[in-house]
Design an enzyme around this catalytic site. Sequence first.
Site, PDB file in Angstrom:
ATOM      1  N   HIS A  90     -16.413  73.448   1.207  1.00  0.00           N
ATOM      2  CA  HIS A  90     -16.282  72.352   0.242  1.00  0.00           C
ATOM      3  C   HIS A  90     -16.948  72.742  -1.082  1.00  0.00           C
ATOM      4  O   HIS A  90     -17.615  73.779  -1.162  1.00  0.00           O
ATOM      5  CB  HIS A  90     -16.904  71.060   0.795  1.00  0.00           C
ATOM      6  CG  HIS A  90     -18.321  71.213   1.218  1.00  0.00           C
ATOM      7  ND1 HIS A  90     -18.712  71.225   2.522  1.00  0.00           N
ATOM      8  CD2 HIS A  90     -19.443  71.389   0.491  1.00  0.00           C
ATOM      9  CE1 HIS A  90     -20.008  71.388   2.593  1.00  0.00           C
ATOM     10  NE2 HIS A  90     -20.481  71.493   1.373  1.00  0.00           N
TER      11      HIS A  90
HETATM   12  C1  T46 Z   1     -23.751  72.359   1.503  1.00  0.00           C
HETATM   13  C2  T46 Z   1     -24.071  73.119   2.740  1.00  0.00           C
HETATM   14  C3  T46 Z   1     -24.931  74.320   2.485  1.00  0.00           C
HETATM   15  C4  T46 Z   1     -25.777  63.588   5.610  1.00  0.00           C
HETATM   16  O1  T46 Z   1     -25.662  62.464   6.114  1.00  0.00           O
HETATM   17  N1  T46 Z   1     -26.746  63.814   4.660  1.00  0.00           N
HETATM   18  C5  T46 Z   1     -26.941  65.038   4.098  1.00  0.00           C
HETATM   19  O2  T46 Z   1     -27.834  65.206   3.240  1.00  0.00           O
HETATM   20  C6  T46 Z   1     -26.074  66.120   4.500  1.00  0.00           C
HETATM   21  C7  T46 Z   1     -26.248  67.514   3.885  1.00  0.00           C
HETATM   22  C8  T46 Z   1     -25.107  65.878   5.428  1.00  0.00           C
HETATM   23  N2  T46 Z   1     -24.975  64.630   5.975  1.00  0.00           N
HETATM   24  C9  T46 Z   1     -23.941  64.411   6.988  1.00  0.00           C
HETATM   25  C10 T46 Z   1     -22.505  64.449   6.479  1.00  0.00           C
HETATM   26  C11 T46 Z   1     -21.725  64.935   7.682  1.00  0.00           C
HETATM   27  O3  T46 Z   1     -21.386  63.827   8.491  1.00  0.00           O
HETATM   28  O4  T46 Z   1     -24.034  65.451   7.978  1.00  0.00           O
HETATM   29  C12 T46 Z   1     -22.734  65.799   8.445  1.00  0.00           C
HETATM   30  C13 T46 Z   1     -22.502  67.284   8.270  1.00  0.00           C
HETATM   31  O5  T46 Z   1     -22.399  67.560   6.873  1.00  0.00           O
HETATM   32  P1  T46 Z   1     -21.485  68.757   6.297  1.00  0.00           P
HETATM   33  O6  T46 Z   1     -20.269  68.901   7.117  1.00  0.00           O
HETATM   34  O7  T46 Z   1     -21.305  68.524   4.835  1.00  0.00           O
HETATM   35  O8  T46 Z   1     -22.440  70.010   6.566  1.00  0.00           O
HETATM   36  P2  T46 Z   1     -22.285  71.487   6.033  1.00  0.00           P
HETATM   37  O9  T46 Z   1     -23.351  72.291   6.702  1.00  0.00           O
HETATM   38  O10 T46 Z   1     -20.897  71.972   6.111  1.00  0.00           O
HETATM   39  O11 T46 Z   1     -22.641  71.389   4.459  1.00  0.00           O
HETATM   40  C14 T46 Z   1     -23.973  71.122   4.070  1.00  0.00           C
HETATM   41  C15 T46 Z   1     -23.963  70.231   2.840  1.00  0.00           C
HETATM   42  O12 T46 Z   1     -23.234  69.040   3.116  1.00  0.00           O
HETATM   43  C16 T46 Z   1     -23.365  70.937   1.646  1.00  0.00           C
HETATM   44  O13 T46 Z   1     -23.638  70.211   0.487  1.00  0.00           O
HETATM   45  O14 T46 Z   1     -23.652  72.921   0.429  1.00  0.00           O
HETATM   46  O15 T46 Z   1     -24.660  72.340   3.781  1.00  0.00           O
END
Ligand code: T46
Length: 130
Positions: A48
Amino acid sequence: MIIDWIDIPKVKNPKGNIAILEGDTLPFEVRRVYYLYDVPSGARRGGHAHKTLQQVLIAVSGSFDVVLKNGKTTQRITLNRPDKGLIISHNTWRELENFSSGAVCLVLASEPYDETEYIRSYKEFLKFIS
Ligand code: T46
């Protein structure tokens, strides 16, 4: 060039080092801190971009690869040092993979979590930056 680093100031000591993030070490005020850990081998994170969010990623333990795309260039970097911070600005697509066992990815973010600010489709990302 998409890759931009911060050399994190440190105090070295034979008993163990301290890396310090304070004052204007970071290019933005930190409003959120989170970390990825227990990432299973073979798992891929990211996939993303952000409309406005800036972040700094630090491999505080172990290693992982980050692939960055800005629509024109793709760059891959391995993060494996706790005294180096990778700055990822907004409008940059990121993918994280090849996590080693025990890897911890510490993230310092410029804004609180806001799902509406994510771009989770690469097609939409290309449209957004054009
Ligand atoms: C990025 C990479 C390095 C939250 O509720 N609060 C938060 O602060 C974060 C980061 C995530 N979430 C929730 C949203 C989703 O339901 O946790 C779940 C997993 O998030 P996501 O799929 O976005 O996780 P990653 O590891 O793919 O991405 C994260 C960050 O979202 C992103 O900004 O740069 O780590």
